[in-house]
Design a protein around this motif. Structure first.
Motif, PDB file in Angstrom:
ATOM      1  N   HIS A   1      -9.737  25.529  -5.483  1.00  0.00           N
ATOM      2  CA  HIS A   1      -9.511  24.957  -4.482  1.00  0.00           C
ATOM      3  C   HIS A   1     -10.201  23.724  -3.932  1.00  0.00           C
ATOM      4  CE1 HIS A   1      -6.457  27.885  -3.426  1.00  0.00           C
ATOM      5  NE2 HIS A   1      -7.112  28.714  -4.444  1.00  0.00           N
TER       6      HIS A   1
ATOM      7  N   TYR B   1      -9.263  20.327  -0.773  1.00  0.00           N
ATOM      8  CA  TYR B   1     -10.248  20.305   0.133  1.00  0.00           C
ATOM      9  C   TYR B   1     -10.249  19.021   0.898  1.00  0.00           C
ATOM     10  CZ  TYR B   1     -14.789  21.142   2.279  1.00  0.00           C
ATOM     11  OH  TYR B   1     -15.907  20.927   3.381  1.00  0.00           O
TER      12      TYR B   1
ATOM     13  N   THR C   1     -14.749  27.335   2.051  1.00  0.00           N
ATOM     14  CA  THR C   1     -14.786  25.963   1.900  1.00  0.00           C
ATOM     15  C   THR C   1     -16.041  25.620   1.907  1.00  0.00           C
ATOM     16  OG1 THR C   1     -14.216  26.053   4.498  1.00  0.00           O
ATOM     17  CG2 THR C   1     -12.427  25.467   3.093  1.00  0.00           C
TER      18      THR C   1
ATOM     19  N   LEU D   1      -8.677  31.615   1.481  1.00  0.00           N
ATOM     20  CA  LEU D   1      -9.267  30.089   1.339  1.00  0.00           C
ATOM     21  C   LEU D   1      -8.192  28.860   1.312  1.00  0.00           C
ATOM     22  CD1 LEU D   1     -11.619  28.447   0.792  1.00  0.00           C
ATOM     23  CD2 LEU D   1     -11.377  29.341  -1.582  1.00  0.00           C
TER      24      LEU D   1
ATOM     25  N   LYS E   1      -7.591  28.237   4.800  1.00  0.00           N
ATOM     26  CA  LYS E   1      -8.510  27.414   5.496  1.00  0.00           C
ATOM     27  C   LYS E   1      -8.489  25.858   5.040  1.00  0.00           C
ATOM     28  CE  LYS E   1     -12.354  26.338   7.453  1.00  0.00           C
ATOM     29  NZ  LYS E   1     -13.649  26.877   7.057  1.00  0.00           N
ATOM     30  N   CYS E   2      -8.187  25.763   3.725  1.00  0.00           N
ATOM     31  CA  CYS E   2      -7.995  24.387   3.238  1.00  0.00           C
ATOM     32  C   CYS E   2      -6.862  23.663   4.066  1.00  0.00           C
ATOM     33  CB  CYS E   2      -7.785  24.295   2.002  1.00  0.00           C
ATOM     34  SG  CYS E   2      -9.270  24.917   0.923  1.00  0.00           S
TER      35      CYS E   2
END
Length: 236
Positions: free
Chosen positions: A22, A26, A152, A217, A220-221
């Motif tokens: 991921h 980012y 992250t 995740l 969150k990105c």
């Protein structure tokens, strides 16, 4: 796969590889961030980014407190609580300690007053919405998913090193003492991400659990990218 798929998932090593993949989503790859590291942002754009990012910095201890509140594992709580003191500081270290205070000093080094940072007058609606969504996620989702969303931090050390180098090279009008937040995170982020990875790999064994961790995740990105979109729109 469905959320109720209880078949055994991949190995811990394969799960970590999935999570690390991921990095391609980012926010370090956001156009605004790329311009920042290329040294092409104006002082007003830097100040806008710092003022808006403070909304996120301020929410990190709230997110971590939510994880602690939902976590039944005392060993995890004992380690996780350090994240809160890292950002809030401690009475023993004095009122000028912690990541929030370090970010305020960054803002002052950029020419912002503490008052205008703390009253959030510059915070864009999109940033506020994204930050609130992240705290709500940590409060309402299973605690292991909330831990996974913090990963992250796996990508943060490289980002911080690049950002620090860019600020020291291109934005020399900013007092170097104001960059201490970035220096601190070079140490804190690897430590924190290592612990979070331990938690996720220890608790996510089924396909459903591993998919949920990866989705957390990814969420969150998206939060961080949405913040950059809002800042880019407001200041570019």
């Amino acid at each position: 796969m469905t959320a109720t798929d209880h078949r055994t998932g991949t190995s811990p090593e394969e799960l970590v590889a999935r999570l690390r993949a991921h990095a391609r989503s980012y926010h370090s790859l956001h156009p605004f961030h790329l311009r920042m590291n290329q040294g092409t942002l104006t002082p007003d754009q830097i100040r806008g980014w710092v003022a808006n990012r403070f909304a996120y910095q301020e929410a990190i201890p709230l997110k971590d407190a939510a994880i602690l509140a939902n976590c039944p594992d005392v060993a995890v709580r004992r380690r996780w609580i350090r994240r809160i003191t890292d950002h809030d500081g401690t009475a023993a270290d004095g009122p000028q300690s912690g990541g929030i205070e370090a970010w305020l000093r960054l803002g002052q080094a950029c020419g912002l007053s503490r008052e205008e940072i703390l009253d959030r007058r510059h915070v864009q609606p999109g940033v506020r919405f994204a930050v609130d969504a992240y705290v709500t996620f940590a409060r309402t989702r299973p605690w292991v998913e909330a831990v996974a969303s913090s990963l992250t931090e796996l990508f943060a050390p490289d980002l911080m090193a690049e950002r620090l180098a860019a600020f020291e090279r291109y934005y020399t009008w900013i007092d170097g003492d104001g960059l201490q937040y970035f220096r601190n995170r070079l140490v804190q982020a690897p430590r924190d991400s290592e612990h979070a990875l331990e938690v996720v790999t220890a608790h996510c064994h089924t396909i459903a659990e591993q998919d949920a961790a990866e989705a957390a995740l990814s969420f969150k990105c998206d939060v961080l990218w949405a913040m950059m979109d809002a800042i880019d729109h407001a200041y570019t």
